[in-house]
Design a protein around this motif. Structure first.
Motif, PDB file in Angstrom:
ATOM      1  N   CYS A  63      45.373  37.520  40.434  1.00 22.81           N
ATOM      2  CA  CYS A  63      45.130  36.832  41.713  1.00 22.81           C
ATOM      3  C   CYS A  63      43.701  37.043  42.192  1.00 22.81           C
ATOM      4  CB  CYS A  63      46.135  37.329  42.750  1.00 22.81           C
ATOM      5  SG  CYS A  63      45.903  36.635  44.404  1.00 22.81           S
ATOM      6  N   LEU A  64      43.221  38.280  42.162  1.00 26.71           N
ATOM      7  CA  LEU A  64      41.864  38.559  42.624  1.00 26.71           C
ATOM      8  C   LEU A  64      40.820  37.891  41.728  1.00 26.71           C
ATOM      9  CD1 LEU A  64      42.102  42.316  43.688  1.00 26.71           C
ATOM     10  CD2 LEU A  64      42.305  40.278  45.104  1.00 26.71           C
ATOM     11  N   SER A  65      41.065  37.832  40.437  1.00 24.82           N
ATOM     12  CA  SER A  65      40.121  37.185  39.521  1.00 24.82           C
ATOM     13  C   SER A  65      40.004  35.696  39.816  1.00 24.82           C
ATOM     14  CB  SER A  65      40.581  37.390  38.072  1.00 24.82           C
ATOM     15  OG  SER A  65      40.635  38.766  37.753  1.00 24.82           O
ATOM     16  N   LYS A  66      41.098  35.089  40.197  1.00 27.82           N
ATOM     17  CA  LYS A  66      41.054  33.662  40.527  1.00 27.82           C
ATOM     18  C   LYS A  66      40.373  33.412  41.864  1.00 27.82           C
ATOM     19  CE  LYS A  66      45.402  32.794  38.052  1.00 27.82           C
ATOM     20  NZ  LYS A  66      46.849  32.454  38.203  1.00 27.82           N
ATOM     21  N   LEU A  67      40.617  34.293  42.821  1.00 25.30           N
ATOM     22  CA  LEU A  67      40.100  34.065  44.179  1.00 25.30           C
ATOM     23  C   LEU A  67      38.662  34.496  44.362  1.00 25.30           C
ATOM     24  CD1 LEU A  67      43.150  35.333  46.269  1.00 25.30           C
ATOM     25  CD2 LEU A  67      42.622  32.991  45.619  1.00 25.30           C
ATOM     26  N   TYR A  68      38.129  35.325  43.458  1.00 27.56           N
ATOM     27  CA  TYR A  68      36.824  35.955  43.701  1.00 27.56           C
ATOM     28  C   TYR A  68      35.722  34.921  43.907  1.00 27.56           C
ATOM     29  CZ  TYR A  68      32.713  38.872  42.963  1.00 27.56           C
ATOM     30  OH  TYR A  68      31.510  39.511  43.109  1.00 27.56           O
ATOM     31  N   PHE A 103      37.735  36.799  51.095  1.00 28.23           N
ATOM     32  CA  PHE A 103      38.177  37.484  49.875  1.00 28.23           C
ATOM     33  C   PHE A 103      38.304  38.986  50.087  1.00 28.23           C
ATOM     34  CE2 PHE A 103      37.171  39.723  45.911  1.00 28.23           C
ATOM     35  CZ  PHE A 103      38.194  39.234  45.104  1.00 28.23           C
ATOM     36  N   THR A 104      37.419  39.558  50.884  1.00 32.06           N
ATOM     37  CA  THR A 104      37.481  41.003  51.148  1.00 32.06           C
ATOM     38  C   THR A 104      38.799  41.381  51.800  1.00 32.06           C
ATOM     39  OG1 THR A 104      35.075  41.132  51.360  1.00 32.06           O
ATOM     40  CG2 THR A 104      36.369  42.899  52.360  1.00 32.06           C
ATOM     41  N   GLY A 105      39.221  40.590  52.801  1.00 29.80           N
ATOM     42  CA  GLY A 105      40.490  40.896  53.448  1.00 29.80           C
ATOM     43  C   GLY A 105      41.675  40.764  52.502  1.00 29.80           C
ATOM     44  N   LEU A 106      41.677  39.699  51.693  1.00 28.26           N
ATOM     45  CA  LEU A 106      42.771  39.520  50.745  1.00 28.26           C
ATOM     46  C   LEU A 106      42.777  40.609  49.683  1.00 28.26           C
ATOM     47  CD1 LEU A 106      42.615  35.644  50.231  1.00 28.26           C
ATOM     48  CD2 LEU A 106      44.290  36.913  51.539  1.00 28.26           C
ATOM     49  N   ALA A 107      41.586  40.964  49.180  1.00 30.00           N
ATOM     50  CA  ALA A 107      41.502  41.995  48.146  1.00 30.00           C
ATOM     51  C   ALA A 107      41.975  43.338  48.681  1.00 30.00           C
ATOM     52  CB  ALA A 107      40.067  42.098  47.641  1.00 30.00           C
TER      53      ALA A 107
END
Length: 776
Positions: free
Chosen positions: A509-514, A522-526
């Motif tokens: 998920c993080l690789s797709k959203l980065y 992105f910082t909040g989601l990560a």
């Protein structure tokens, strides 16, 4: 005659002044002054004259003076006998007077001559003075004549200047009045039946009208300037209305011709091919530009004026309306075809490509009509915005109903990289009108992607419910290792499959959203994803401890924490988030004080006032998911190290602990004078510390090193594939084992004899270290 007796005349004064000036300007040299001094000295010692003889009488003692000089005889002086001093002085006085008279005679004559000449000079000077007075009078008369002449000349010059100013004022007044006089001429020309926009006099008259308006506006102080300004503006509005009507008529005519050509070309067909579309809608519409070229150039050249700027804007709108009526149906039909045939990512790519093509062609056509104002993208906004709205209205429902992260991330990549990053950057001027709509679509995708990401993190990571297969450790790792051994090639997929699912989902998920979201979002989601993933791994570890063993649970934690730390390291962000909460915990205490009467509800001046009572406190807390992960990883490693250490050398640690307790008790017994008690016995006499017990302890620890520790190392190899990681984790375990042996060996040496030590059979530290090193 003495000098004081000389007549005082102007000549003498001038002569004396001249002599003094001469003496100052021509001084004597030292040699000349010495000669004068010598001459004066010689004159002062002059002898008596020869005609004077000095004789003395014998008996009377008188002096006989004989004066034989003729001059003396002439003066009546005769020989005299000087009997006494009085007679001598008298005679000497007479003689001195006679000599002075004789000496001064020639000077007197010279003085008389000089006096005569001085009188002559005085007469000449008087004549000169009279002449000078005449000259002064003549000069005064000349000055008066010159002054009068200059005054006359100045008066003439002033009159000439005044005349020139009056002429210039008359000309200026005539030129200013010409602007007002032009009203009648321009009105007659504009209201003439022969005046059309195609006439050669139309635009020159319009320019003259603009000049008149500008002049009257800049000179509101003139009489009736407001009335003239209103009339001029009425004429200008009429002229601009003629221009607007002409432009609208030409554009409508061109649109009618194009529509007729389209109807004739399609005949029975339902759609227009792209080639026919380009030749009819764009090529034939250019013919209208030649008819409007001069008119539009005139308007653009005067666009600095407000009236013409408004007219140019109206012409842009008229042009966009006519163009929109021609192409809106075709564009809408093409986008609908894309929507029916293609999925969301391909629809976005095809729709944007088609709109960019249409916008480029429209920009070229617009530049043909309005070459000076085509650089302003807002001029084409009435045409481009509705066309973009068709694509936006088609994409938005599909974006809202899309729940998968992959298509949304692909959409972001298409719009952000391909369309905005490449196409708009390369052809920015002609495609500038697309940017607002594309950014709007991109913002909607970001919003939907953020919502889906939060839902995914909540459902797939935070609320993940593991199955038996997910918690089947270490069997799951053994199957993955066996599969990797049997299959050749890259075993990356097998490694990922061996991960706990929330970890794999978090990294994916993080690789797709980065690269798809803004850094702040992105910082909040990560931070949330890492925090939930850490919690999920810890919960799974507890379940594995119940199903398998505590060591599997610890290695599971270490393995997945290391993978998570390694995978989030490339993300160049801070995993810290500040949470703000409202705290009402103080509200209850304030209300109790008010009810007890200790505080007033309406006392606004004190801290217990109503506003303070019901005002919440803002509490801020900062959570750093990366630091929390490091902290959890460190705790897991320490627990694993201590559990392995206890597994191997726990008998030694227990023995050392008992020995320490016994020694403390012996020390306390000696102080209390209890030498006969059991505590006063030596250590080896204790039941737990006999040489046989110690030897049994050593054998038990040695068996653990040979059997249990290799099993631990095998599990470490199964969970931790990186040798350096295993070495880092095993190093403190080795240190603890060696340290336990060192402590026991020191204790044995101090408490047991050599024979007993041989019975115990302690292993040397060097052999122990070599044995532990072989396990790696």
């Amino acid at each position: 005659m003495a000098s004081g007796a000389l007549p005082k005349s102007g000549a003498i004064s001038k002569g004396y002044n001249f002599a003094s000036t001469w003496e100052q300007n021509a001084p004597l040299t030292e040699q000349q002054q010495a000669a004068v001094v010598a001459l004066a000295h010689a004159v002062s010692e002059r002898p008596f004259p020869q005609n004077l003889e000095q004789k003395s009488s014998g008996k009377d003692g008188a002096v006989l003076v004989s004066e034989k000089d003729a001059n003396l005889e002439e003066s009546g002086t005769v020989d005299a006998v000087l009997v006494n001093t009085h007679q001598f002085y008298k005679w000497f006085t007479d003689l001195e007077s006679a000599m002075k008279s004789e000496t001064e005679e020639k000077y007197r004559l010279y003085v008389n001559t000089l006096v005569e000449r001085v009188e002559i000079c005085d007469g000449i000077l008087r004549q000169v003075d009279d002449t000078l007075n005449l000259f002064n009078e003549l000069q005064s008369l000349h000055h008066n004549v010159t002054t009068k002449t200059k005054t006359l000349h100045d008066a003439c010059d002033r009159l000439l200047l005044e005349k020139q100013r009056l002429i210039e004022f008359a000309d200026a007044l005539r030129s200013k009045l010409n602007y007002f006089d032009e009203l009648e001429n321009i009105s007659g020309s504009f209201y003439s039946s022969n005046m059309t926009i195609g006439s050669e006099q139309f635009f020159p008259l319009l320019k003259r009208l603009d000049d008149c308006i500008s002049y009257v506006e800049s000179n509101p102080q003139y009489a009736e300037s407001g009335v003239y300004l209103v009339k001029f503006r009425q004429l200008q509005s009429r002229a601009l209305g003629i221009i607007r009507s002409h432009v609208l008529s030409v554009l409508k005519g061109a649109s009618s011709q194009v529509q007729a050509a389209i109807r004739g070309s399609v005949s029975s067909k339902t759609t227009v091919s792209e080639g026919v579309e380009a030749s009819i809608i764009y090529v034939r519409f250019k013919a209208a530009a030649s008819e409007l070229k001069n008119v539009l150039e005139e308007i653009e050249s005067r666009s600095s004026r407000k009236e013409y700027s408004q007219l140019l804007t109206e012409c842009h709108k008229l042009y966009c309306e006519q163009r929109l009526s021609l192409i809106k149906g075709i564009v809408q039909q093409r986008i609908s075809e894309f929507s029916r045939k293609e999925a969301l990512p391909s629809l976005s790519r095809s729709g944007c490509a088609y709109l960019m093509q249409v916008c480029q062609l429209e920009h070229q056509l617009f530049d043909h009509f309005f070459p000076s104002s085509s650089t302003d993208s807002s001029s084409l906004a009435p045409l481009i915005d509705p066309l973009c709205t068709y694509l936006y209205d088609t994409l938005r429902p599909k974006i809202i109903h899309e729940a998968s992260l992959d298509p949304l991330c692909e959409l972001v990549d298409i719009l952000k990289v391909e369309v905005i990053g490449e196409q708009l950057s390369r052809r920015g001027e002609s495609l500038a009108g697309l940017r607002p709509t594309l950014l709007r679509i991109l913002a909607d995708i970001h919003e939907r992607l953020t919502f889906c990401a939060r839902t995914y993190i909540r459902d797939e990571i935070a609320n993940y419910r593991p199955g038996d297969e997910d918690l089947d450790y270490p069997a799951k790792l053994e199957r993955a290792a066996q599969s990797a051994t049997e299959e050749s090639g890259d075993n990356k997929s097998d490694v990922v499959n061996s991960w706990y699912p929330p970890l794999e989902k978090t990294i994916s998920c993080l690789s797709k959203l980065y690269r798809c979201l803004e850094p702040a979002v992105f910082t909040g989601l990560a931070q949330e994803a890492v925090e939930f993933c850490t919690t999920s791994i810890q919960n799974a570890s507890k379940s594995i401890a119940k199903r398998s063993s505590s060591m599997d649970s610890q290695l599971f934690l270490i393995k997945h924490f290391l993978i998570l730390r390694e995978q989030i390291a490339p993300f160049d962000i801070e995993f810290s988030v500040t949470h703000k909460e409202l705290d009402f915990s103080h509200l209850l205490e304030h209300l109790r004080r008010i009810l007890r009467g200790q505080a007033s509800l309406f006392d606004w001046s004190r801290s217990t006032s109503l506003a303070r009572t019901f005002s919440p406190r803002v509490l801020e807390s900062q959570i750093d998911a990366r630091k929390e992960l490091e902290k959890s990883l460190k705790t897991s490693c320490e627990e694993f190290i201590m559990s392995v250490t206890k597994l191997v050398v726990d008998p030694m640690l227990s023995f050392v602990t008992k020995v320490t307790a016994v020694k403390v008790a012996l020390s306390a017994g000696n102080q209390a004078q209890k030498s006969d008690s059991l505590l006063s016995k030596p250590l080896k006499s204790q039941a737990f510390a006999t040489p046989d017990k110690v030897a049994e302890l050593i054998q038990k620890v040695g068996g653990a090193i040979q059997q249990d520790l290799p099993n631990v190392m095998n599990k470490m190899k199964l969970y931790l594939q990186n040798p350096s990681t295993r070495m880092i984790l095993f190093k403190p375990i080795k240190t603890n084992i060696v340290e336990a042996h060192v402590q026991l060996q020191s204790l044995v040496k101090s408490e047991y004899s050599s024979e007993e030590m041989q019975t115990i059979g302690m292993v040397s530290i060097q052999d122990l270290q070599a044995q532990l090193d072989n396990l790696l």
